[in-house]
Design a protein around this motif. Structure first.
Motif, short mmCIF file in Angstrom:
data_model
loop_
_atom_site.label_atom_id
_atom_site.label_comp_id
_atom_site.label_asym_id
_atom_site.label_seq_id
_atom_site.Cartn_x
_atom_site.Cartn_y
_atom_site.Cartn_z
N CYS A 1 -25.73 2.85 -15.82
CA CYS A 1 -25.49 1.67 -16.64
C CYS A 1 -26.76 0.83 -16.69
O CYS A 1 -27.71 1.06 -15.94
N THR A 2 -26.76 -0.15 -17.59
CA THR A 2 -27.85 -1.13 -17.67
C THR A 2 -27.24 -2.52 -17.63
O THR A 2 -26.25 -2.79 -18.32
N ALA B 1 -14.15 6.97 -19.86
CA ALA B 1 -15.26 6.02 -19.86
C ALA B 1 -14.91 4.76 -19.07
O ALA B 1 -15.73 4.25 -18.29
N LEU B 2 -13.69 4.26 -19.23
CA LEU B 2 -13.26 3.07 -18.49
C LEU B 2 -13.20 3.35 -17.00
O LEU B 2 -13.58 2.51 -16.17
N ARG B 3 -12.75 4.53 -16.62
CA ARG B 3 -12.69 4.88 -15.19
C ARG B 3 -14.10 5.01 -14.61
O ARG B 3 -14.32 4.67 -13.45
N ALA B 4 -15.03 5.49 -15.41
CA ALA B 4 -16.41 5.58 -14.95
C ALA B 4 -16.98 4.20 -14.68
O ALA B 4 -17.65 3.96 -13.67
N LEU C 1 -18.28 2.70 -11.01
CA LEU C 1 -19.58 2.06 -10.75
C LEU C 1 -19.39 0.69 -10.13
O LEU C 1 -20.13 0.30 -9.22
N ALA C 2 -18.39 -0.07 -10.63
CA ALA C 2 -18.11 -1.38 -10.07
C ALA C 2 -17.71 -1.27 -8.61
O ALA C 2 -18.11 -2.09 -7.77
N GLU D 1 -14.08 6.67 -2.22
CA GLU D 1 -13.17 5.65 -2.70
C GLU D 1 -13.36 5.39 -4.19
O GLU D 1 -12.39 5.14 -4.92
N ALA D 2 -14.58 5.46 -4.64
CA ALA D 2 -14.86 5.22 -6.06
C ALA D 2 -14.43 6.39 -6.93
O ALA D 2 -14.00 6.20 -8.08
N PHE D 3 -14.53 7.61 -6.40
CA PHE D 3 -14.14 8.81 -7.15
C PHE D 3 -13.11 9.59 -6.34
O PHE D 3 -13.44 10.57 -5.65
#
Length: 419
Positions: A131-132, A86-89, A93-94, A104-106
């Protein structure tokens, strides 16, 4: 599970510090300190954009998972429950919001695909994440569908606010490296359509594509900006005590995720904000063994710098002598007491610091900490979160007592990875 189910939820179209001079000017206290001397009738600051929910609809071991995020949130659960995932997800997103490519994100997209997901007729598999973000525009929701196989690409995206779909994208032609985008205009032409790259987040690209000449376009821009600002300034940290014990070269003075350059950061920050440093000393006094009158750094003859605790009686203890838990506690306290100008993050430079929120992601936050250190760190995180300039999302193995602290949200995960 093939693409028909993985992506079905997204409809389309849519100066020299060696001489004792700081390399950076001191940060204004207003960036992370409460305003002092504010007139009683002065209007309050507008709410800072911040992430209030993380959704992993189909991501690694998570399915239909929703994580409510408060100013100080702890993900609790046994090993294998998906806390780190969850933290990596969130960090991914950031990265997308900051302009990184999907690759790069994944970096390991195959690991993000649900294990039992079956490919569709075109042999495609992927995952969904979202996310919201709340703020001046109210809740703004982002949902993203990513194809991991056979090629990594963003194949669907939806940005909504107030029940209105402001942006939708979809992969119309697999042979092209673009998606068809449609965004809200509310002018003579209700919707504007154009291709966007399939390797980046469309929401982050909208300021380059939307003119902002109609009320609808301005609404799209405001929602996209809120979402991007809420996600961008994220610092993922996991202090590694073994790397923090040795002297380090004088560098940028920006803390790295493993906190191995802690001494360099203390060398910079000790004189930049005496109030924050006094709070760090108080935290060290509460969580470290023996008396502590100061947390200092000194420059050595070989040009390196080392950190130490001043015991107040002429004895100074080098950080290398501290225990594993003491070092992690001290590093995490520094993270919570500082700001984007001191951490290795990518803030939104176009937005004033007073309107941004720093997101700290701390995996295994309670690792090596004793009950006193954990309680002190929890209280510090809650106090910093209540002031609005920082929000913590950390994973812990033992949640006992955490929820008793005001301002703390605990999300329990089981081995089925459903919060």
């Amino acid at each position: 599970m093939g693409l028909s189910s993985v992506f079905g939820a997204v409809s389309v179209p849519s100066p020299d510090r060696r001489a004792g001079v700081a390399a950076h000017p001191p940060e204004p206290a207003s960036a992370d300190e409460p305003a002092e001397g504010r007139p009683g009738d002065a209007p309050p600051d507008p709410p800072r954009p911040h992430v209030v929910e993380l959704r992993l609809s189909a991501f690694a071991g998570h399915r239909r998972a929703v994580f409510p995020l408060g100013p100080c949130t702890f993900l609790a659960g046994p090993s294998g429950s998906g806390k780190t995932t969850a933290l990596r997800a969130y960090e991914a997103l950031a990265g997308l919001a900051g302009g990184r490519t999907v690759g790069e994100a994944f970096p390991d997209p195959a690991a993000c695909v649900p294990e039992r997901a079956r490919p569709d007729a075109q042999r495609r598999r992927g995952f969904r994440i979202g996310c919201t973000a709340d703020g001046p525009e109210g809740p703004v929701r982002l949902d993203v569908a990513v194809q991991a196989e056979p090629e990594l690409r963003v194949v669907g995206e939806r940005l909504t606010a107030g029940g209105v779909v402001l942006l939708e994208t979809a992969l119309r032609d697999p042979g092209r490296r673009s998606v068809q985008a449609a965004w809200h205009t509310a002018g003579q032409t209700p919707v504007t359509r154009a291709p966007l790259p399939d390797d980046r987040l469309g929401t982050a690209l909208l300021p380059l594509r939307v003119a902002g000449t109609t009320d609808g376009q301005r609404r799209v821009l405001a929602a996209a900006e809120q979402l991007v600002v809420a996600l961008r300034s994220v610092f993922a940290c996991d202090p590694v005590p073994e790397r923090m014990r040795a002297e380090v070269p004088v560098g940028s003075g920006r803390l790295l995720g493993a906190c191995d350059n802690l001494a360099d950061v203390l060398w910079r920050t000790r004189s930049e904000c005496t109030r924050r440093h006094a709070r760090l000393v108080a935290a060290a006094r509460a969580g470290c063994a023996g008396p502590v009158t100061d947390v200092a750094a000194e420059l050595l003859a070989d040009g390196t710098v080392r950190a130490l605790l001043d015991r107040g009686d002429g004895v100074r203890t080098a950080l290398g002598r501290l225990g594993y838990g003491e070092l992690r506690y001290l590093a995490l306290s520094l993270v919570l007491l500082t700001g984007p100008g001191v951490l290795e993050v990518d803030p939104v430079r176009e937005v004033p610091a007073a309107l941004q929120t720093l997101g700290v992601l701390a995996d295994g936050l309670d690792r090596g900490l004793d009950p006193v250190q954990r309680a002190e760190l929890t209280g510090l995180a809650a106090r910093m979160g209540a002031r609005g300039h920082i929000r913590l999302v950390g994973s812990v193995s033992d949640p006992s007592g955490l929820a008793e602290t005001d301002g703390v949200t605990v999300v329990h995960l089981g081995r089925d990875r459903t919060p």
